[in-house]
Design a protein around this motif. Structure first.
Motif, PDB file in Angstrom:
ATOM      1  N   LEU A 243       1.275  -0.012  11.032  1.00  0.00           N
ATOM      2  CA  LEU A 243       1.334  -1.335  10.408  1.00  0.00           C
ATOM      3  C   LEU A 243      -0.039  -1.992  10.404  1.00  0.00           C
ATOM      4  CD1 LEU A 243       4.701  -2.796  11.735  1.00  0.00           C
ATOM      5  CD2 LEU A 243       4.176  -1.988   9.428  1.00  0.00           C
ATOM      6  N   GLY A 244      -0.822  -1.773  11.475  1.00  0.00           N
ATOM      7  CA  GLY A 244      -2.188  -2.295  11.507  1.00  0.00           C
ATOM      8  C   GLY A 244      -3.065  -1.660  10.440  1.00  0.00           C
ATOM      9  N   ALA A 245      -2.784  -0.393  10.123  1.00  0.00           N
ATOM     10  CA  ALA A 245      -3.537   0.302   9.076  1.00  0.00           C
ATOM     11  C   ALA A 245      -2.963   0.029   7.689  1.00  0.00           C
ATOM     12  CB  ALA A 245      -3.527   1.801   9.350  1.00  0.00           C
ATOM     13  N   LYS A 246      -1.936  -0.847   7.632  1.00  0.00           N
ATOM     14  CA  LYS A 246      -1.259  -1.215   6.388  1.00  0.00           C
ATOM     15  C   LYS A 246      -0.639  -0.008   5.688  1.00  0.00           C
ATOM     16  CE  LYS A 246      -3.980  -5.375   5.589  1.00  0.00           C
ATOM     17  NZ  LYS A 246      -3.396  -6.037   6.674  1.00  0.00           N
ATOM     18  N   ASP A 247      -0.084   0.898   6.491  1.00  0.00           N
ATOM     19  CA  ASP A 247       0.591   2.087   5.972  1.00  0.00           C
ATOM     20  C   ASP A 247       2.093   1.946   6.246  1.00  0.00           C
ATOM     21  OD1 ASP A 247       1.364   4.562   5.089  1.00  0.00           O
ATOM     22  OD2 ASP A 247      -0.036   5.690   6.343  1.00  0.00           O
ATOM     23  N   GLN A 248       2.758   1.179   5.384  1.00  0.00           N
ATOM     24  CA  GLN A 248       4.174   0.868   5.570  1.00  0.00           C
ATOM     25  C   GLN A 248       5.055   2.105   5.466  1.00  0.00           C
ATOM     26  OE1 GLN A 248       5.225  -2.423   6.176  1.00  0.00           O
ATOM     27  NE2 GLN A 248       7.173  -1.485   6.687  1.00  0.00           N
ATOM     28  N   VAL A 249       4.681   3.055   4.611  1.00  0.00           N
ATOM     29  CA  VAL A 249       5.492   4.263   4.422  1.00  0.00           C
ATOM     30  C   VAL A 249       5.552   5.079   5.704  1.00  0.00           C
ATOM     31  CG1 VAL A 249       5.656   6.423   3.122  1.00  0.00           C
ATOM     32  CG2 VAL A 249       5.007   4.313   1.952  1.00  0.00           C
ATOM     33  N   ARG A 250       4.402   5.308   6.327  1.00  0.00           N
ATOM     34  CA  ARG A 250       4.394   6.093   7.568  1.00  0.00           C
ATOM     35  C   ARG A 250       5.048   5.332   8.717  1.00  0.00           C
ATOM     36  NH1 ARG A 250      -1.169   9.236   8.341  1.00  0.00           N
ATOM     37  NH2 ARG A 250       0.134  10.827   9.301  1.00  0.00           N
ATOM     38  N   ALA A 251       4.932   3.994   8.726  1.00  0.00           N
ATOM     39  CA  ALA A 251       5.594   3.198   9.756  1.00  0.00           C
ATOM     40  C   ALA A 251       7.113   3.328   9.628  1.00  0.00           C
ATOM     41  CB  ALA A 251       5.170   1.734   9.650  1.00  0.00           C
ATOM     42  N   ASN A 252       7.619   3.269   8.400  1.00  0.00           N
ATOM     43  CA  ASN A 252       9.055   3.432   8.179  1.00  0.00           C
ATOM     44  C   ASN A 252       9.524   4.832   8.566  1.00  0.00           C
ATOM     45  OD1 ASN A 252       9.209   0.837   7.205  1.00  0.00           O
ATOM     46  ND2 ASN A 252       9.169   1.439   5.061  1.00  0.00           N
TER      47      ASN A 252
END
Length: 130
Positions: free
Chosen positions: A80-89
Motif C-alpha cells: 500500500l505504501g508503494a501504491k500497488d493495490q493489486v498486490r496488496a489485495n
C-alpha cells in the motif's frame, strides 16, 4: 480510497481509535479465561488441571495465527505504501487462505494424534502425583 487517513488525523485520536479495539479484545479474552477457569474449577481438580494443560497449547496456536496476521499486515502495508493495490489485495487473499489452511491443518493433526496427546497428558498427570 485515498490513503490520507493517518496523515491528516491528530495523533492522540488516531492512537486511541487504533488501539481501543485491541484492548477490548484482550480484555474479553482474559475475562473468558477467568470465567472459564471459575466454572471448570467447580467441577473438580482434574478438570482444572486439564484446562491448565491445554492453555499453553491454545496460546501456541494463537501465536502462530497472530504471526501470520502480523506478517501479512507488514507485506500489505509495504504494497500500500508503494501504491500497488493489486498486490496488496492479492496478499490479503493469500493471508486469508493460509489462515484457513492453518486451521484445517491443526484440526487434522489434533484428530490424527488424539491418542498420543491423551497419553502424554496421562503421563504428565502421573508425574504430578509422585
Amino acid at each position: 480510497m485515498e490513503q490520507k487517513f493517518m496523515k491528516e488525523k491528530n495523533i492522540l485520536p488516531l492512537v486511541v481509535s487504533m488501539s481501543l479495539p485491541m484492548v477490548i479484545s484482550m480484555a474479553i479474552n482474559s475475562l473468558y479465561n477467568i470465567i472459564d477457569s471459575y466454572f471448570i474449577a467447580k467441577i473438580n481438580e482434574n478438570a482444572m488441571t486439564a484446562l491448565a494443560l491445554v492453555y499453553p497449547v491454545q496460546n501456541f496456536i494463537n501465536a502462530i495465527a497472530i504471526g501470520f496476521g502480523v506478517g501479512m499486515n507488514a507485506i500489505i502495508s509495504f504494497y500500500l505504501g508503494a501504491k500497488d493495490q493489486v498486490r496488496a489485495n492479492k496478499t490479503a487473499t493469500q493471508g486469508v487462505f493460509f489462515s484457513f489452511l492453518h486451521g484445517i491443518l491443526l484440526m487434522l493433526l489434533c484428530i490424527l494424534f488424539e491418542r498420543h496427546i491423551k497419553s502424554c497428558f496421562f503421563v504428565f498427570f502421573i508425574c504430578l502425583y509422585f
